[in-house]
Scaffold this motif. Structure first.
Motif, PDB file in Angstrom:
ATOM      1  N   THR A  39      41.688  41.707  30.620  1.00 46.34           N
ATOM      2  CA  THR A  39      42.093  41.184  31.782  1.00 46.34           C
ATOM      3  C   THR A  39      41.319  40.683  32.578  1.00 46.34           C
ATOM      4  O   THR A  39      40.358  40.190  32.506  1.00 46.34           O
ATOM      5  CB  THR A  39      42.078  42.917  32.471  1.00 46.34           C
ATOM      6  N   TYR A  40      41.983  39.735  33.004  1.00 43.88           N
ATOM      7  CA  TYR A  40      41.590  38.946  34.148  1.00 43.88           C
ATOM      8  C   TYR A  40      41.880  39.256  36.007  1.00 43.88           C
ATOM      9  O   TYR A  40      43.522  39.532  36.744  1.00 43.88           O
ATOM     10  CB  TYR A  40      42.166  37.828  34.030  1.00 43.88           C
ATOM     11  N   THR A  41      41.072  39.646  36.842  1.00 43.95           N
ATOM     12  CA  THR A  41      41.448  40.094  38.398  1.00 43.95           C
ATOM     13  C   THR A  41      40.256  39.827  38.962  1.00 43.95           C
ATOM     14  O   THR A  41      39.107  38.550  38.739  1.00 43.95           O
ATOM     15  CB  THR A  41      41.271  41.434  38.003  1.00 43.95           C
ATOM     16  N   THR A  42      39.822  40.485  40.228  1.00 44.97           N
ATOM     17  CA  THR A  42      39.401  40.190  41.205  1.00 44.97           C
ATOM     18  C   THR A  42      37.920  41.154  41.341  1.00 44.97           C
ATOM     19  O   THR A  42      37.721  42.399  40.654  1.00 44.97           O
ATOM     20  CB  THR A  42      39.521  40.431  42.931  1.00 44.97           C
ATOM     21  N   GLU A  46      38.990  44.217  42.130  1.00 41.04           N
ATOM     22  CA  GLU A  46      39.871  45.418  41.834  1.00 41.04           C
ATOM     23  C   GLU A  46      38.942  45.627  40.142  1.00 41.04           C
ATOM     24  O   GLU A  46      39.599  46.154  39.468  1.00 41.04           O
ATOM     25  CB  GLU A  46      41.199  44.791  41.791  1.00 41.04           C
ATOM     26  N   SER A  47      38.206  44.836  39.653  1.00 43.16           N
ATOM     27  CA  SER A  47      37.562  45.201  38.190  1.00 43.16           C
ATOM     28  C   SER A  47      36.735  46.474  38.413  1.00 43.16           C
ATOM     29  O   SER A  47      37.473  47.052  36.800  1.00 43.16           O
ATOM     30  CB  SER A  47      36.154  44.028  37.981  1.00 43.16           C
ATOM     31  N   LEU A  70      47.199  38.030  39.447  1.00 37.86           N
ATOM     32  CA  LEU A  70      46.363  38.077  39.239  1.00 37.86           C
ATOM     33  C   LEU A  70      46.849  39.786  39.283  1.00 37.86           C
ATOM     34  O   LEU A  70      47.150  40.330  40.887  1.00 37.86           O
ATOM     35  CB  LEU A  70      45.106  38.631  40.005  1.00 37.86           C
ATOM     36  N   PRO A  71      46.715  41.184  38.486  1.00 37.99           N
ATOM     37  CA  PRO A  71      45.440  40.927  37.806  1.00 37.99           C
ATOM     38  C   PRO A  71      46.536  40.281  35.869  1.00 37.99           C
ATOM     39  O   PRO A  71      47.665  40.539  36.257  1.00 37.99           O
ATOM     40  CB  PRO A  71      45.057  42.500  36.994  1.00 37.99           C
ATOM     41  N   GLU A  91      39.966  48.472  37.964  1.00 41.90           N
ATOM     42  CA  GLU A  91      40.397  48.184  36.028  1.00 41.90           C
ATOM     43  C   GLU A  91      39.892  48.911  35.321  1.00 41.90           C
ATOM     44  O   GLU A  91      40.426  48.944  34.163  1.00 41.90           O
ATOM     45  CB  GLU A  91      40.606  46.542  36.210  1.00 41.90           C
ATOM     46  N   ARG A 149      46.672  40.772  32.339  1.00 43.36           N
ATOM     47  CA  ARG A 149      47.093  41.273  30.899  1.00 43.36           C
ATOM     48  C   ARG A 149      47.383  41.266  29.966  1.00 43.36           C
ATOM     49  O   ARG A 149      48.633  41.177  29.698  1.00 43.36           O
ATOM     50  CB  ARG A 149      46.791  42.778  31.701  1.00 43.36           C
ATOM     51  N   LEU A 196      36.612  34.941  38.953  1.00 46.28           N
ATOM     52  CA  LEU A 196      37.315  35.766  38.803  1.00 46.28           C
ATOM     53  C   LEU A 196      36.213  36.908  38.441  1.00 46.28           C
ATOM     54  O   LEU A 196      35.376  36.166  37.623  1.00 46.28           O
ATOM     55  CB  LEU A 196      38.831  35.772  38.238  1.00 46.28           C
TER      56      LEU A 196
END
Length: 432
Positions: A287-290, A293-294, A249-250, A297, A252, A381
């Motif tokens: 985007t896939y992230t935590t 962190e979103s 991650l991330p 982002e 994108r 996520l």
């Protein structure tokens, strides 16, 4: 869907969130009641199953009349277990249905209110003063006709209202915009994707588009398929039922796809031109992230959208969308609105939303995280989306902003290498 623990442990928070969106909070009480019924139904079923298992052992050891009595009881108990199982499944379905009704909990920072209660965060660029330049601006419909770029009449003839043909430099302008959007995405580390425009119901429901937005969705009759209104839908479902390593991650993506919208509820709005149409092409960032962190982002996606509009040399404003105008899955949404000279106002060109864990809970997308014990753990996520280029509205803004007195249109420098010219000139004999 929202985290069920929030509903159970802090239902008042959910009630407040509902009211901030202008929605009834009665679903909260229904959901809590359904959860209680579900827990009771599970307990009843498990007790009956436990009794059934114990009865089976007794039958195996019994003889004579005792065995006959136990067999009769076993038969009756089997019916009770079946009934308890059906009750458990019904209660579970009711609980799930209630959860699916509840939108994501809007961020506290998002302004409260409806469509007109947004907050302007900043304005970039100065709208052109056409009066000072000595001529009245033409709208994109007239410019499109003069340039041989947009054919609305034949679009309506072939497909109906809110359809169009892009012809000549209009078609070239679309390809130029897509190329510039893809170039921008690559510069920021996005993987390019061409996404399908038809999806199964699970994908549509998983992204929240079969809730409050269902009326705007095209369903394919005779097939269990839908046409997407944005490539956010297939990209959110891209990693459905997967566990992703946090080290990757991330993730994108920048996805191109045609988009289809009924525009339900827009009767009488933007009936002329190509601002509000049933079909258009778009490049969408995803985007896939935590969860942690979103938020950063989200700001990053907004920055990329702004950089793209800067390349188009447009005057625009950034707004913080009000809670009542958020989609089902978003906690916060920023829109970039370009100045449209003939309308004398800013109109949405791009938007970016932070959906936190709402979509991944529905689509069962989790991350594998290291645990202090040395093992690993999994949890949902976060997903985010952001429009990089919705073609028709970008064309409207470019034509109207960069037009010249004779009906020609100056090409923004960033698009010139794709169009091979600095100016789009009016044509004759276009057949319009």
């Amino acid at each position: 869907m929202i985290d069920p623990r929030i509903l159970r442990e802090d239902p008042d928070r959910v009630r407040v969130a509902q009211r901030r969106r202008g929605l009834s909070d009665e679903v909260v009480d229904r959901a809590l009641s359904a959860d209680s019924a579900r827990r009771s139904a599970i307990a009843t079923y498990e007790a009956k199953r436990g009794e059934q298992k114990s009865m089976g052992k007794l039958v195996a050891r019994a003889q004579g009349e005792e065995k006959a009595e136990l067999l009769a009881r076993t038969k009756a108990l089997a019916a009770e277990v079946k009934q308890a199982e059906a009750a458990r499944e019904a209660a579970d379905a009711e609980w799930s249905d209630c959860l699916l009704e509840i939108p994501n909990l809007a961020a506290e920072e998002a302004p409260e209110g409806g469509e007109d209660d947004f907050v302007v965060l900043e304005r970039i660029g100065t709208p052109r003063d056409f009066e000072a330049e000595g001529f009245a601006p033409r709208d994109h419909i007239e410019l499109g006709r003069m340039l041989g770029a947009i054919d609305l009449d034949r679009g309506a003839k072939v497909s109906g209202s809110r359809f169009y043909f892009l012809t000549g430099v209009g078609a070239e302008l679309e390809f130029a915009l897509i190329n510039l959007a893809n170039e921008t995405a690559r510069e920021h580390g996005f993987t390019q994707v061409i996404a399908p425009s038809m999806v199964r119901p699970q994908a549509m429901a998983g992204t929240g588009f079969l809730g409050q937005a269902a009326d705007d969705v095209y369903r394919i009759e005779g097939e269990d398929m839908y046409l997407v209104g944005t490539s956010e839908v297939p990209m959110a479902a891209y990693h459905s039922d997967e566990i992703l390593d946090v080290d990757t991650l991330p993730l994108r993506y920048a996805a191109f796809s045609p988009c289809f919208r009924k525009e339900a509820g827009s009767h009488g709005k933007d009936t002329r031109g190509i601002i509000r149409v049933h079909w258009f092409d778009k490049v969408e960032m995803f985007t896939y992230t935590t969860l942690e962190e979103s938020y950063a982002e989200h700001e990053r996606l907004l920055g990329i959208e702004k950089s793209f509009l800067d390349k188009l040399e447009l005057a625009y404003q950034v707004i913080d969308t009000a809670t009542g105008d958020l989609g089902l899955s978003a906690i916060r949404k920023f829109d970039c609105e370009a100045w449209i000279p003939t309308q004398g106002k800013y109109r949405e060109l791009t938007s970016t939303s932070n959906c936190t864990e709402f979509q991944t809970r529905r689509l069962d997308i989790r991350g594998r995280f290291p645990h202090e014990s040395g093992s690993t753990t999994t949890r949902p996520l976060a997903t985010l989306n952001g429009t990089l280029c919705a073609v028709p509205r970008a064309i409207v803004a470019i034509l109207e902003t960069h037009q010249q007195a004779d009906g020609s249109v100056r090409v923004p420098a960033a698009l010139q290498k794709y169009l091979g010219r600095e100016v789009l000139e009016p044509v004759t004999g276009s057949g319009a």
